[in-house]
Design a protein around this motif. Structure first.
Motif, PDB file in Angstrom:
ATOM      1  N   PRO A 247       4.026   8.389   1.417  1.00 11.72           N
ATOM      2  CA  PRO A 247       4.028   7.115   0.688  1.00 11.72           C
ATOM      3  C   PRO A 247       3.322   5.995   1.440  1.00 11.72           C
ATOM      4  O   PRO A 247       2.600   5.195   0.837  1.00 11.72           O
ATOM      5  CB  PRO A 247       5.520   6.825   0.506  1.00 11.72           C
ATOM      6  CG  PRO A 247       6.171   8.179   0.489  1.00 11.72           C
ATOM      7  CD  PRO A 247       5.390   8.990   1.465  1.00 11.72           C
ATOM      8  N   ALA A 248       3.526   5.931   2.779  1.00  8.45           N
ATOM      9  CA  ALA A 248       2.885   4.876   3.565  1.00  8.45           C
ATOM     10  C   ALA A 248       1.359   5.028   3.542  1.00  8.45           C
ATOM     11  O   ALA A 248       0.623   4.043   3.408  1.00  8.45           O
ATOM     12  CB  ALA A 248       3.388   4.910   5.005  1.00  8.45           C
ATOM     13  N   THR A 249       0.880   6.254   3.667  1.00 13.32           N
ATOM     14  CA  THR A 249      -0.560   6.506   3.635  1.00 13.32           C
ATOM     15  C   THR A 249      -1.128   6.206   2.262  1.00 13.32           C
ATOM     16  O   THR A 249      -2.182   5.582   2.123  1.00 13.32           O
ATOM     17  CB  THR A 249      -0.856   7.975   4.004  1.00 13.32           C
ATOM     18  OG1 THR A 249      -0.391   8.219   5.337  1.00 13.32           O
ATOM     19  CG2 THR A 249      -2.342   8.275   3.925  1.00 13.32           C
ATOM     20  N   LEU A 250      -0.430   6.633   1.230  1.00 14.76           N
ATOM     21  CA  LEU A 250      -0.867   6.387  -0.148  1.00 14.76           C
ATOM     22  C   LEU A 250      -1.007   4.896  -0.409  1.00 14.76           C
ATOM     23  O   LEU A 250      -2.031   4.429  -0.921  1.00 14.76           O
ATOM     24  CB  LEU A 250       0.142   7.007  -1.110  1.00 14.76           C
ATOM     25  CG  LEU A 250      -0.094   6.804  -2.613  1.00 14.76           C
ATOM     26  CD1 LEU A 250      -1.396   7.455  -3.042  1.00 14.76           C
ATOM     27  CD2 LEU A 250       1.076   7.382  -3.415  1.00 14.76           C
ATOM     28  N   ARG A 251       0.005   4.142  -0.031  1.00 12.37           N
ATOM     29  CA  ARG A 251       0.005   2.693  -0.250  1.00 12.37           C
ATOM     30  C   ARG A 251      -1.145   2.029   0.519  1.00 12.37           C
ATOM     31  O   ARG A 251      -1.860   1.185  -0.018  1.00 12.37           O
ATOM     32  CB  ARG A 251       1.346   2.119   0.196  1.00 12.37           C
ATOM     33  CG  ARG A 251       1.488   0.618   0.049  1.00 12.37           C
ATOM     34  CD  ARG A 251       2.923   0.184   0.293  1.00 12.37           C
ATOM     35  NE  ARG A 251       3.396   0.537   1.625  1.00 12.37           N
ATOM     36  CZ  ARG A 251       4.331   1.444   1.875  1.00 12.37           C
ATOM     37  NH1 ARG A 251       4.907   2.109   0.882  1.00 12.37           N
ATOM     38  NH2 ARG A 251       4.714   1.699   3.107  1.00 12.37           N
ATOM     39  N   THR A 252      -1.329   2.429   1.760  1.00 13.10           N
ATOM     40  CA  THR A 252      -2.371   1.834   2.595  1.00 13.10           C
ATOM     41  C   THR A 252      -3.763   2.096   2.040  1.00 13.10           C
ATOM     42  O   THR A 252      -4.601   1.186   1.951  1.00 13.10           O
ATOM     43  CB  THR A 252      -2.279   2.383   4.031  1.00 13.10           C
ATOM     44  OG1 THR A 252      -1.004   2.067   4.578  1.00 13.10           O
ATOM     45  CG2 THR A 252      -3.365   1.794   4.912  1.00 13.10           C
ATOM     46  N   VAL A 253      -4.039   3.333   1.666  1.00 10.49           N
ATOM     47  CA  VAL A 253      -5.370   3.700   1.173  1.00 10.49           C
ATOM     48  C   VAL A 253      -5.666   2.996  -0.150  1.00 10.49           C
ATOM     49  O   VAL A 253      -6.786   2.511  -0.373  1.00 10.49           O
ATOM     50  CB  VAL A 253      -5.490   5.227   1.022  1.00 10.49           C
ATOM     51  CG1 VAL A 253      -6.816   5.607   0.355  1.00 10.49           C
ATOM     52  CG2 VAL A 253      -5.389   5.902   2.384  1.00 10.49           C
ATOM     53  N   VAL A 254      -4.687   2.926  -1.032  1.00  7.51           N
ATOM     54  CA  VAL A 254      -4.891   2.266  -2.323  1.00  7.51           C
ATOM     55  C   VAL A 254      -5.257   0.797  -2.125  1.00  7.51           C
ATOM     56  O   VAL A 254      -6.206   0.284  -2.734  1.00  7.51           O
ATOM     57  CB  VAL A 254      -3.637   2.392  -3.213  1.00  7.51           C
ATOM     58  CG1 VAL A 254      -3.743   1.456  -4.419  1.00  7.51           C
ATOM     59  CG2 VAL A 254      -3.465   3.823  -3.688  1.00  7.51           C
ATOM     60  N   VAL A 255      -4.525   0.100  -1.255  1.00  4.77           N
ATOM     61  CA  VAL A 255      -4.804  -1.315  -1.021  1.00  4.77           C
ATOM     62  C   VAL A 255      -6.159  -1.490  -0.332  1.00  4.77           C
ATOM     63  O   VAL A 255      -6.957  -2.362  -0.712  1.00  4.77           O
ATOM     64  CB  VAL A 255      -3.684  -1.972  -0.180  1.00  4.77           C
ATOM     65  CG1 VAL A 255      -4.079  -3.395   0.212  1.00  4.77           C
ATOM     66  CG2 VAL A 255      -2.381  -1.995  -0.972  1.00  4.77           C
ATOM     67  N   MET A 256      -6.455  -0.652   0.663  1.00  4.07           N
ATOM     68  CA  MET A 256      -7.716  -0.813   1.389  1.00  4.07           C
ATOM     69  C   MET A 256      -8.927  -0.594   0.487  1.00  4.07           C
ATOM     70  O   MET A 256      -9.904  -1.330   0.553  1.00  4.07           O
ATOM     71  CB  MET A 256      -7.781   0.138   2.590  1.00  4.07           C
ATOM     72  CG  MET A 256      -6.942  -0.340   3.756  1.00  4.07           C
ATOM     73  SD  MET A 256      -7.306   0.510   5.299  1.00  4.07           S
ATOM     74  CE  MET A 256      -8.923  -0.153   5.720  1.00  4.07           C
TER      75      MET A 256
END
Length: 302
Positions: A247-256
């Motif tokens: 979830p943390a990686t998913l959230r980070t990549v989507v925002v970036m």
């Protein structure tokens, strides 16, 4: 900082940069100095500060590597299909690369670090490194293919290898595995410099934008805006979900990857025979609109 405040701050700093450039206070030479501070000092400090004390296995994974590469590739293919009917090769070149080439360094990573916390910033630093290694060669190859312009690919790869942000990433990851740690005043000093990343980056972007004319093809720019700010984050979510990212990686990549078109694309497009005016408009409008879309992505992030 809540979403509304962040939105106001982002638009305000961007507007200040544009205003200072318009008023000849941020001249081209001074923008160059500010960019040098951001590129050689502030962004490397942010990357190192985000990674030097993070467990390597928790921020780097095969899923992340595959996900970012697939995300950029899929969006680039969609962009080529969407813009294929443009008769002008120069306009087609600009629209295609600016629909996927994301401002990961000056906006993506600073926003993630500011809004999502230290762990997201560490993951985002790795995403920045992978993204640079994928986006830059792909953009150069597509521009050469579409416009037929010649370029020294070896020089571009040389610049990539000596990129200070990538070097800071490698050093930070190495220190995270070392038997010693960076603590105390050195760590505090680096963290203090890193906090300046977002405001300096936004001033750089605003001061770097060149608007030669407000007259532009709305259909082309509209497609670029839709692909870059709406489609790419959605594709990021689908791809990272498909590869089983945390979830943390998913959230980070989507925002970036919800960040706007990179300012560097204006330089690439100009140097390789693309439509300079269209490129400038795309950078400006995606950056302004991203203040709203990024705030929405952050608000929706679980």
């Amino acid at each position: 900082m809540d979403v509304l405040t962040r939105l106001v701050v982002m638009i305000g700093l961007l507007a200040v940069g544009v205003g200072l450039r318009t008023g000849d206070i941020l001249t081209a030479r001074r923008v160059g100095w500010l960019n040098s501070v951001a590129f050689y000092v502030v962004l490397p400090a942010l990357v190192f500060d985000s990674t030097h004390d993070e467990p390597l296995g928790e921020i780097i994974s095969v899923r992340l590597l595959v996900g970012v590469v697939a995300l950029v590739a899929v969006t680039a293919v969609i962009a080529m299909v969407v813009h294929r009917r443009l008769e002008s090769p120069s306009a087609r070149a600009a629209a295609t690369v600016q629909s996927y080439h994301t401002n990961l360094g000056y906006i993506g990573l600073p926003v993630v670090a500011s809004a999502l916390g230290e762990r997201a910033a560490a993951i985002g630093s790795v995403v920045l490194g992978i993204g640079a290694l994928v986006q830059i060669p792909l953009t150069v190859m597509l521009l050469v293919r579409i416009t037929g312009a010649g370029t020294n690919v070896r020089d571009e790869l040389g610049r990539l290898v000596t990129n200070p942000v990538l070097i800071a990433l490698l050093v930070g990851l190495a220190v995270s595995q070392a038997p010693f740690a960076v603590t105390g005043r050195p760590a505090a000093g680096i963290a203090l410099v890193a906090e300046a990343a977002l405001p300096i980056a936004l001033l750089c972007v605003g001061g770097s934008i060149e608007l030669e004319s407000i007259d532009f093809d709305r259909s082309i720019v509209g497609r670029v805006l839709a692909l870059k700010l709406l489609a790419m984050p959605a594709i990021a979510w689908l791809v990272l979900l498909a590869v089983g990212a945390t979830p943390a990686t998913l959230r980070t990549v989507v925002v970036m990857f919800g960040a706007p078109t990179a300012v560097s694309t204006f330089i690439y497009v100009t140097e390789m025979g693309g439509d300079r005016r269209l490129a400038s408009v795309n950078v400006f409008l995606t950056t302004v609109a991203s203040a709203i879309t990024l705030s929405a992505l952050i608000a929706l992030a679980p």
